[in-house]
Design a protein around this motif. Sequence first.
Motif, PDB file in Angstrom:
ATOM      1  N   LEU A   1      -6.427  -1.778   2.993  1.00 34.67           N
ATOM      2  CA  LEU A   1      -5.923  -1.119   4.197  1.00 34.67           C
ATOM      3  C   LEU A   1      -6.932  -0.113   4.742  1.00 34.67           C
ATOM      4  O   LEU A   1      -7.125   0.002   5.957  1.00 34.67           O
ATOM      5  CB  LEU A   1      -4.596  -0.420   3.886  1.00 34.67           C
ATOM      6  N   SER A   2      -7.603   0.590   3.855  1.00 31.36           N
ATOM      7  CA  SER A   2      -8.525   1.650   4.297  1.00 31.36           C
ATOM      8  C   SER A   2      -9.695   1.103   5.110  1.00 31.36           C
ATOM      9  O   SER A   2     -10.271   1.820   5.930  1.00 31.36           O
ATOM     10  CB  SER A   2      -9.048   2.431   3.092  1.00 31.36           C
TER      11      SER A   2
ATOM     12  N   ILE B   1       9.587  -6.126  -1.481  1.00 29.97           N
ATOM     13  CA  ILE B   1       8.284  -6.140  -0.810  1.00 29.97           C
ATOM     14  C   ILE B   1       7.273  -5.191  -1.448  1.00 29.97           C
ATOM     15  O   ILE B   1       6.134  -5.116  -1.003  1.00 29.97           O
ATOM     16  CB  ILE B   1       8.431  -5.787   0.687  1.00 29.97           C
ATOM     17  N   ALA B   2       7.663  -4.471  -2.496  1.00 29.20           N
ATOM     18  CA  ALA B   2       6.788  -3.457  -3.093  1.00 29.20           C
ATOM     19  C   ALA B   2       5.710  -4.093  -3.957  1.00 29.20           C
ATOM     20  O   ALA B   2       5.830  -5.244  -4.411  1.00 29.20           O
ATOM     21  CB  ALA B   2       7.621  -2.502  -3.940  1.00 29.20           C
ATOM     22  N   ALA B   3       4.643  -3.339  -4.200  1.00 28.74           N
ATOM     23  CA  ALA B   3       3.608  -3.768  -5.146  1.00 28.74           C
ATOM     24  C   ALA B   3       4.225  -3.920  -6.525  1.00 28.74           C
ATOM     25  O   ALA B   3       5.085  -3.127  -6.935  1.00 28.74           O
ATOM     26  CB  ALA B   3       2.480  -2.742  -5.182  1.00 28.74           C
TER      27      ALA B   3
ATOM     28  N   ALA C   1       0.819  -1.218   0.000  1.00 26.09           N
ATOM     29  CA  ALA C   1       0.000   0.000   0.000  1.00 26.09           C
ATOM     30  C   ALA C   1       0.847   1.260   0.000  1.00 26.09           C
ATOM     31  O   ALA C   1       0.317   2.361  -0.153  1.00 26.09           O
ATOM     32  CB  ALA C   1      -0.929   0.004   1.218  1.00 26.09           C
ATOM     33  N   ASN C   2       2.141   1.115   0.150  1.00 24.65           N
ATOM     34  CA  ASN C   2       3.029   2.268   0.179  1.00 24.65           C
ATOM     35  C   ASN C   2       3.172   2.860  -1.221  1.00 24.65           C
ATOM     36  O   ASN C   2       3.129   2.140  -2.220  1.00 24.65           O
ATOM     37  CB  ASN C   2       4.409   1.829   0.699  1.00 24.65           C
TER      38      ASN C   2
ATOM     39  N   ALA D   1      -5.198  -1.674  -4.948  1.00 25.84           N
ATOM     40  CA  ALA D   1      -5.946  -2.718  -4.227  1.00 25.84           C
ATOM     41  C   ALA D   1      -5.502  -2.787  -2.773  1.00 25.84           C
ATOM     42  O   ALA D   1      -6.330  -2.927  -1.864  1.00 25.84           O
ATOM     43  CB  ALA D   1      -5.750  -4.067  -4.913  1.00 25.84           C
ATOM     44  N   ALA D   2      -4.205  -2.679  -2.548  1.00 26.42           N
ATOM     45  CA  ALA D   2      -3.687  -2.720  -1.174  1.00 26.42           C
ATOM     46  C   ALA D   2      -4.185  -1.531  -0.365  1.00 26.42           C
ATOM     47  O   ALA D   2      -4.575  -1.672   0.804  1.00 26.42           O
ATOM     48  CB  ALA D   2      -2.162  -2.756  -1.192  1.00 26.42           C
TER      49      ALA D   2
END
Length: 454
Positions: free
Chosen positions: A51-52, A36-38, A24-25, A46-47
């Motif tokens: 998260l929201s 670890i990134a999208a 989500a970053n 989507a992340a």
Amino acid sequence: MKLKTTYLGTVYQFSSLKDLFAKANEEKSGDRLAGIAAETVQERIAAKQVLSYLTLQDIRENPLLSPEEDEVSRIIEGQINEPTYQSIKNWSVSELREYILNDTTTGEDLKRLSRGLNSEMIAAVAKIMSNLDLVHAANKIEILSKCNITIGQKGVLASRLQPNHPTDNVEGMMASMKEGLAYGIGDAVIGINPVDDSVESVKRLLHATHDFIQKWEIPTQNCVLAHVTAQMKAVQQGAPADMIFQSIAGTEAANRSFGITALLLEEANEMAKVYGTGTGPQRLYFETGQGSELSAEAHYNIDQLTLESRNYGFARYYDPYIVNTVVGFIGPEYLYNNKQVIRAGLEDHFMGKMHGIPMGVDICYTNHIKADQNDIEDLGVLLTAAGVNFIIAAPMGDDCMLNYQSLSYHDVATLRQTLNKRPAPQFEAWLEKMGIFENGKLSKYAGDPTIFSR
């Protein structure tokens, strides 16, 4: 806790809260380096969506790094105000964002709220905020701090004067310091990064700055940014330090790579109170920066924004006078270009303010990063609008010792004039007395170091 969503016909399943946070970053080269990134913009969206909808309770009850194995986690967990947390634990991250940005929510409301949040909750909400959200929210929050003078007032843009020298030559350092003071720079601190961080070198630089401050009755603070242990020894031996400095990180293992522990910082704080020359009550200066935990191979597959937020939870425990993130300094491995540097600077400042700490930024870049002077001037405008407590300035924007580019003395003066900001009140009164300021603006003597030769 739901970690799955469908976006544009594709199902996205995240393996853990840690995985969700990382994806989500916003795009960061450090997260990509860590693996670890999208993978795509769609996965990142989507992340953020997943998260929201998570609650603050979900985040607290599923720690990314267990308090049982990490002292930073224990310190962050131990600071949560339970009644405040209980009143908001069922909020979603999206609802937290809406509350922060609501017109009726004040800075005082946010400071009260922050005591019920841990660092991961603050990181989570930063991930779903736009750049303008981060500016608007941070600008609500006024964080005052006092060592010898008070900074952080609304309408004040304080500054650190950084007169570094490639050989720690006192005469050269003093020349840079005089020029900076003549531009109205240095109310947050006169802080030197030494080439030689031996105890004797630290003592020499502390005495030089302290003697000049005393002679000219300058309402400010001095500090030499050596390792905390060298400063502690220097202070014990009578060196006049208003503050003690240390770089910190967001995990216990990364802090140990810096040669520090939570206990050592407590000892430094007590030593500053007993032996230091700062009047307090705050006498510590911390520095951070996204990516340092990955550099130390102590990131535990946690994304660099979240680790940076944990820095501020750790710092809050010690009630420091100032904290700053050195955004853009570590290099392109962690923040690749101007867009990433600007985003990180706004994230860091917002997260620091949301932790209730007096947050500054070294707005800078190194020569091997895809950014230039225009980019950091842009970030300077954004952070000044966001109410940053202080920024750092070096002669001509070029630190000839650390070999990186920062804002210059006249950049800070221009930001103040353009955005209607002032130096700290006690410092401004001194500038008026010296003739450097007239009616709240720089006088014809601005930038003239011979003022100190009269």
